[in-house]
Design an enzyme around this catalytic site. Structure first.
Site, PDB file in Angstrom:
ATOM      1  N   ASP A  34      30.243  32.124 -80.852  1.00 45.69           N
ATOM      2  CA  ASP A  34      29.040  32.967 -80.811  1.00 45.69           C
ATOM      3  C   ASP A  34      28.362  33.081 -82.161  1.00 45.69           C
ATOM      4  OD1 ASP A  34      28.894  34.079 -78.054  1.00 45.69           O
ATOM      5  OD2 ASP A  34      30.914  34.765 -78.545  1.00 45.69           O
ATOM      6  N   MET A  36      25.323  34.771 -84.196  1.00 49.88           N
ATOM      7  CA  MET A  36      24.342  35.873 -84.137  1.00 49.88           C
ATOM      8  C   MET A  36      23.677  36.021 -85.497  1.00 49.88           C
ATOM      9  SD  MET A  36      26.715  38.673 -82.241  1.00 49.88           S
ATOM     10  CE  MET A  36      27.602  38.306 -80.732  1.00 49.88           C
ATOM     11  N   HIS A  65      27.109  29.076 -78.735  1.00 53.68           N
ATOM     12  CA  HIS A  65      26.119  29.951 -78.101  1.00 53.68           C
ATOM     13  C   HIS A  65      25.243  30.521 -79.209  1.00 53.68           C
ATOM     14  CE1 HIS A  65      25.568  34.036 -75.726  1.00 53.68           C
ATOM     15  NE2 HIS A  65      24.432  33.385 -75.868  1.00 53.68           N
ATOM     16  N   MET A  67      22.638  32.786 -80.578  1.00 55.97           N
ATOM     17  CA  MET A  67      21.847  34.008 -80.368  1.00 55.97           C
ATOM     18  C   MET A  67      21.026  34.206 -81.632  1.00 55.97           C
ATOM     19  SD  MET A  67      24.885  36.189 -78.552  1.00 55.97           S
ATOM     20  CE  MET A  67      26.132  35.084 -79.187  1.00 55.97           C
ATOM     21  N   GLY A 141      25.231  40.435 -78.144  1.00 58.26           N
ATOM     22  CA  GLY A 141      25.338  41.064 -79.459  1.00 58.26           C
ATOM     23  C   GLY A 141      26.737  41.558 -79.777  1.00 58.26           C
ATOM     24  N   PHE A 142      27.485  41.901 -78.751  1.00 54.41           N
ATOM     25  CA  PHE A 142      28.803  42.497 -78.999  1.00 54.41           C
ATOM     26  C   PHE A 142      29.800  42.087 -77.925  1.00 54.41           C
ATOM     27  CE2 PHE A 142      25.408  45.185 -80.528  1.00 54.41           C
ATOM     28  CZ  PHE A 142      25.778  45.394 -81.851  1.00 54.41           C
ATOM     29  N   GLY A 143      31.058  41.970 -78.325  1.00 53.87           N
ATOM     30  CA  GLY A 143      32.125  41.805 -77.353  1.00 53.87           C
ATOM     31  C   GLY A 143      32.509  43.168 -76.787  1.00 53.87           C
ATOM     32  N   GLY A 144      33.281  43.148 -75.735  1.00 60.18           N
ATOM     33  CA  GLY A 144      33.866  44.375 -75.209  1.00 60.18           C
ATOM     34  C   GLY A 144      32.947  45.284 -74.410  1.00 60.18           C
ATOM     35  N   GLY A 175      30.242  37.774 -70.773  1.00 63.48           N
ATOM     36  CA  GLY A 175      30.125  39.209 -70.980  1.00 63.48           C
ATOM     37  C   GLY A 175      30.857  40.011 -69.928  1.00 63.48           C
ATOM     38  N   GLY A 176      31.856  40.770 -70.366  1.00 63.83           N
ATOM     39  CA  GLY A 176      32.563  41.658 -69.444  1.00 63.83           C
ATOM     40  C   GLY A 176      33.417  40.939 -68.409  1.00 63.83           C
ATOM     41  N   GLY A 196      36.139  37.164 -73.945  1.00 61.33           N
ATOM     42  CA  GLY A 196      36.506  37.528 -75.307  1.00 61.33           C
ATOM     43  C   GLY A 196      37.574  38.591 -75.319  1.00 61.33           C
TER      44      GLY A 196
HETATM   45  C1  DX5 Z   1      28.260  38.639 -76.502  1.00 63.61           C
HETATM   46  C2  DX5 Z   1      28.870  37.256 -76.671  1.00 63.61           C
HETATM   47  C3  DX5 Z   1      30.094  37.038 -75.884  1.00 63.61           C
HETATM   48  C4  DX5 Z   1      31.221  37.993 -76.199  1.00 63.61           C
HETATM   49  C5  DX5 Z   1      31.924  38.250 -74.908  1.00 63.61           C
HETATM   50  O1  DX5 Z   1      27.022  38.682 -77.062  1.00 63.61           O
HETATM   51  O2  DX5 Z   1      27.929  36.256 -76.287  1.00 63.61           O
HETATM   52  O3  DX5 Z   1      30.528  35.681 -75.897  1.00 63.61           O
HETATM   53  O4  DX5 Z   1      32.148  37.527 -77.145  1.00 63.61           O
HETATM   54  O5  DX5 Z   1      32.868  39.239 -75.107  1.00 63.61           O
HETATM   55  P1  DX5 Z   1      33.567  40.015 -73.879  1.00 63.61           P
HETATM   56  O6  DX5 Z   1      34.268  38.966 -73.032  1.00 63.61           O
HETATM   57  O7  DX5 Z   1      34.489  40.948 -74.571  1.00 63.61           O
HETATM   58  O8  DX5 Z   1      32.472  40.708 -73.113  1.00 63.61           O
HETATM   59 ZN    ZN Z   2      28.644  34.174 -76.023  1.00 66.71          ZN
END
Ligand code: DX5
Ligand code: ZN
Length: 214
Positions: A34, A36, A65, A67, A141-144, A175-176, A196
């Site tokens: 990822d 960003m 990916h 972003m 933008g964020f994991g979790g 995502g999720g 993630g």
């Molecule tokens: C979010 C990223 C994802 C992120 C997914 O912007 O593109 O790839 O790491 O994380 P989880 O699986 O924790 O939602």
């Molecule tokens: Zn991603």
């Protein structure tokens, strides 16, 4: 069975080689990387030097990916630093056709990404050019973060369009994704799952991969 791409965003960066070795041993199909830029999304992550290191640390395909704004300025660099697949957001550039063409010219797989608020119609003009479509199931933008439920209908519509047009692109979701949502997206037609926090939060990556594959 879906392909599983653990997102390195949730990996332990102090033990990256160990993480990569364990990802390979788990039976995962590739790694998701990822990028960003703090502009397109409200966070800054990792870039070219880390990609170069990851390239040396694994033989698995690396799915980058992007972003970032102005992806047209960077796709060649990411290809040269080891990406096997590069996806760009349709929202990030007025020149999505040109960028997809640029990615293909680098002989890496080309993907296009849709944010949760972007309709499938936005990618119709280029859908026959791409190797994969990434449906974001959270705001990037964020994991979790928690899976956005109405993504399921969107995945289903994309799968319908794919079969109507007789196309073979992968449907990736990001995502999720966890052991519950994985099966739901696979049932709607997803073929490639990014995970993630669920994957790296598991104490046994092989079990996590098996649970996600469906
Ligand atoms: C979010 C990223 C994802 C992120 C997914 O912007 O593109 O790839 O790491 O994380 P989880 O699986 O924790 O939602
Ligand atoms: Zn991603």
């Amino acid at each position: 069975m879906a392909k599983i791409y653990p997102s390195l965003l949730s990996a332990d960066f102090l033990k990256l080689q160990e993480e990569l070795t364990q990802i390979e041993a788990s039976g995962a199909d590739g790694v998701h990387f990822d990028v960003m830029d703090g502009q397109f999304v409200p966070n800054i992550s990792i870039g070219l030097p880390i990609l170069e290191a990851v390239r040396k640390g694994t033989t698995l395909p690396i799915d980058v990916h992007l972003m970032i704004e102005q992806p047209e300025q960077y796709v060649e660099l990411f290809a040269q630093h080891g990406a096997d697949m590069i996806s760009v957001h349709v929202e990030a550039t007025p020149h999505i056709h040109r960028v997809v063409q640029q990615i293909k010219n680098q002989n890496v797989k080309a993907g296009v990404v849709l944010n949760p608020g972007t309709p499938i119609d936005a990618i119709k003009p280029i859908i026959n050019m791409v190797d994969y479509v990434l449906i974001m199931t959270v705001n990037p933008g964020f994991g979790g973060q928690a899976f956005i439920e109405n993504s399921l209908a969107k995945i289903e519509s994309l799968a319908e369009l794919k079969s109507q047009l007789n196309l073979t692109f992968d449907i990736e979701v990001d995502g999720g994704i966890n052991d519950m949502t994985a099966q739901q997206v696979i049932n709607k037609g997803a073929t490639m799952l990014v995970a993630g926090s669920y994957f790296f939060g598991h104490n046994d990556y092989a079990t996590a991969t098996k649970q996600l594959k469906g």
